[in-house]
Design an enzyme around this catalytic site. Sequence first.
Site, PDB file in Angstrom:
ATOM      1  CE  LYS A  47     -16.628-106.472  49.061  1.00 15.03           C
ATOM      2  NZ  LYS A  47     -15.796-107.049  50.131  1.00 15.03           N
ATOM      3  CB  THR A  62     -13.307-125.571  45.878  1.00  9.68           C
ATOM      4  OG1 THR A  62     -14.635-125.749  46.366  1.00  9.68           O
ATOM      5  CG2 THR A  62     -13.247-125.845  44.394  1.00  9.68           C
ATOM      6  CG  ASP A  97     -12.673-106.007  52.245  1.00 15.02           C
ATOM      7  OD1 ASP A  97     -13.259-105.271  53.066  1.00 15.02           O
ATOM      8  OD2 ASP A  97     -13.262-106.605  51.328  1.00 15.02           O
TER       9      ASP A  97
HETATM   10  N1  LIG Z   1     -14.939-108.863  58.853  1.00 18.79           N
HETATM   11  C1  LIG Z   1     -15.094-108.306  57.665  1.00 18.79           C
HETATM   12  O1  LIG Z   1     -14.984-107.084  57.492  1.00 18.79           O
HETATM   13  C2  LIG Z   1     -15.382-109.195  56.477  1.00 18.79           C
HETATM   14  C3  LIG Z   1     -15.068-108.745  55.173  1.00 18.79           C
HETATM   15  C4  LIG Z   1     -15.335-109.579  54.082  1.00 18.79           C
HETATM   16  C5  LIG Z   1     -15.909-110.836  54.299  1.00 18.79           C
HETATM   17  N2  LIG Z   1     -16.212-111.226  55.573  1.00 18.79           N
HETATM   18  C6  LIG Z   1     -16.799-112.567  55.817  1.00 18.79           C
HETATM   19  O2  LIG Z   1     -15.909-113.527  55.293  1.00 18.79           O
HETATM   20  C7  LIG Z   1     -16.617-114.667  54.820  1.00 18.79           C
HETATM   21  C8  LIG Z   1     -16.150-115.011  53.406  1.00 18.79           C
HETATM   22  O3  LIG Z   1     -16.435-113.926  52.533  1.00 18.79           O
HETATM   23  P1  LIG Z   1     -15.994-113.985  50.982  1.00 18.79           P
HETATM   24  O4  LIG Z   1     -16.405-112.683  50.398  1.00 18.79           O
HETATM   25  O5  LIG Z   1     -14.589-114.447  50.845  1.00 18.79           O
HETATM   26  O6  LIG Z   1     -16.981-115.141  50.433  1.00 18.79           O
HETATM   27  P2  LIG Z   1     -16.745-116.102  49.157  1.00 18.79           P
HETATM   28  O7  LIG Z   1     -15.918-115.435  48.130  1.00 18.79           O
HETATM   29  O8  LIG Z   1     -18.106-116.591  48.811  1.00 18.79           O
HETATM   30  O9  LIG Z   1     -15.884-117.330  49.747  1.00 18.79           O
HETATM   31  C9  LIG Z   1     -16.461-118.215  50.690  1.00 18.79           C
HETATM   32  C10 LIG Z   1     -15.383-119.144  51.255  1.00 18.79           C
HETATM   33  O10 LIG Z   1     -15.992-119.982  52.261  1.00 18.79           O
HETATM   34  C11 LIG Z   1     -15.817-121.351  51.886  1.00 18.79           C
HETATM   35  N3  LIG Z   1     -16.991-122.135  52.292  1.00 18.79           N
HETATM   36  C12 LIG Z   1     -18.297-121.765  52.222  1.00 18.79           C
HETATM   37  N4  LIG Z   1     -19.081-122.765  52.679  1.00 18.79           N
HETATM   38  C13 LIG Z   1     -18.257-123.797  53.018  1.00 18.79           C
HETATM   39  C14 LIG Z   1     -18.465-125.095  53.546  1.00 18.79           C
HETATM   40  N5  LIG Z   1     -19.698-125.564  53.820  1.00 18.79           N
HETATM   41  N6  LIG Z   1     -17.385-125.875  53.792  1.00 18.79           N
HETATM   42  C15 LIG Z   1     -16.129-125.420  53.530  1.00 18.79           C
HETATM   43  N7  LIG Z   1     -15.863-124.192  53.017  1.00 18.79           N
HETATM   44  C16 LIG Z   1     -16.924-123.391  52.780  1.00 18.79           C
HETATM   45  C17 LIG Z   1     -15.670-121.339  50.382  1.00 18.79           C
HETATM   46  O11 LIG Z   1     -15.038-122.525  49.947  1.00 18.79           O
HETATM   47  P3  LIG Z   1     -15.279-123.072  48.434  1.00 18.79           P
HETATM   48  O12 LIG Z   1     -14.308-122.285  47.566  1.00 18.79           O
HETATM   49  O13 LIG Z   1     -14.951-124.506  48.518  1.00 18.79           O
HETATM   50  O14 LIG Z   1     -16.709-122.802  48.083  1.00 18.79           O
HETATM   51  C18 LIG Z   1     -14.783-120.087  50.200  1.00 18.79           C
HETATM   52  O15 LIG Z   1     -13.446-120.347  50.528  1.00 18.79           O
HETATM   53  C19 LIG Z   1     -18.101-114.296  54.922  1.00 18.79           C
HETATM   54  O16 LIG Z   1     -18.620-114.889  56.095  1.00 18.79           O
HETATM   55  C20 LIG Z   1     -18.096-112.791  55.055  1.00 18.79           C
HETATM   56  O17 LIG Z   1     -19.200-112.310  55.802  1.00 18.79           O
HETATM   57  C21 LIG Z   1     -15.944-110.445  56.666  1.00 18.79           C
END
Ligand SMILES: NC(=O)c1ccc[n+]([C@@H]2O[C@H](COP(=O)([O-])OP(=O)(O)OC[C@H]3O[C@@H](n4cnc5c(N)ncnc54)[C@H](OP(=O)(O)O)[C@@H]3O)[C@@H](O)[C@H]2O)c1
Length: 265
Positions: free
Chosen positions: A65, A151, A101
């Site tokens: 992205k 974090t 998004d």
């Molecule tokens: N519905 C939709 O259309 C849509 C669109 C986009 C994304 N999503 C979903 O949204 C979620 C996040 O996507 P993203 O692109 O933002 O991912 P990302 O950039 O990798 O961010 C992941 C987030 O989750 C947190 N996290 C992961 N594991 C954790 C744990 N064990 N404990 C606490 N916090 C944790 C991370 O915290 P840290 O910073 O501390 O690592 C960070 O804030 C995914 O599940 C994705 O499938 C859905």
Amino acid sequence: MILAAVLGDPISHSRSPALHGHWLRHHGIDGAYVPLRVTAVVLPDLLRMMPGLGFAGCNVTIPHKEAALALADTATDRARRIGAANTLVFADGVIHADNTDGYGFLANLAAGARWDPARPVLILGAGGAARAVIDALSRAGARDVRVANRTRARADALAHAFPGTRAVEWGPDLQGLGLLVNTTALGMVGQPSLDIDLSELPGDAVVTDIVYTPLETDLLAAARARGNPVVDGLGMLLHQAVPGFRAWFGVEPRVDGALRDAVLE
Ligand SMILES: NC(=O)c1ccc[n+]([C@@H]2O[C@H](COP(=O)([O-])OP(=O)(O)OC[C@H]3O[C@@H](n4cnc5c(N)ncnc54)[C@H](OP(=O)(O)O)[C@@H]3O)[C@@H](O)[C@H]2O)c1
């Protein structure tokens, strides 16, 4: 025939081909939408070749992205603010980038519940999706947006990037909230659950999760059980696809029950 695609690595899990395929069939369009597994090395050359191969544009997903935005010739303001692109349109020899998004998040929220921008909003998570969600909520008038992330530095960075947003402790205060949003991966199939005590959350606060596998996350189930209005995350995926489909295939598609069923199959 008009072509479009979703580019990512991995890509086999993507629901976007089912989503766009449903609209193509529904509107009787001579077109196709294909998933392409693309590595970072290949991405720049592929994007330049795609228009000549008949592609009107594509979606871009993890991990491309940010690179897609950097490789584009022009971009919407929202894509620049978010710092990433999920929708590319090829026209007149240029690659135009957008990020839909946040639009998808807001359209889904508006369709599912009434939320009050004057009341505090808490965002759990500070990843890429959180940036899009915060941008959309801020543009929609949310005045008090709080971000809690495991974090802390990432929450601080978001608060710095989006005026009107502030970082709060992970394990945050839920009193007085009007909207609670999970943007972390917690609660998703294969991930740990999101452990949060909702007892201090006002009974009328809207709770939404952008995780949609499972459709009803533990967070949404707990919120529903205590009577809070809830909105699941699948609609965000459906709504974010609308601007791309319109740009590539020239038809305004509808997000409805039939589309939801097609994607859930
Ligand atoms: N519905 C939709 O259309 C849509 C669109 C986009 C994304 N999503 C979903 O949204 C979620 C996040 O996507 P993203 O692109 O933002 O991912 P990302 O950039 O990798 O961010 C992941 C987030 O989750 C947190 N996290 C992961 N594991 C954790 C744990 N064990 N404990 C606490 N916090 C944790 C991370 O915290 P840290 O910073 O501390 O690592 C960070 O804030 C995914 O599940 C994705 O499938 C859905």
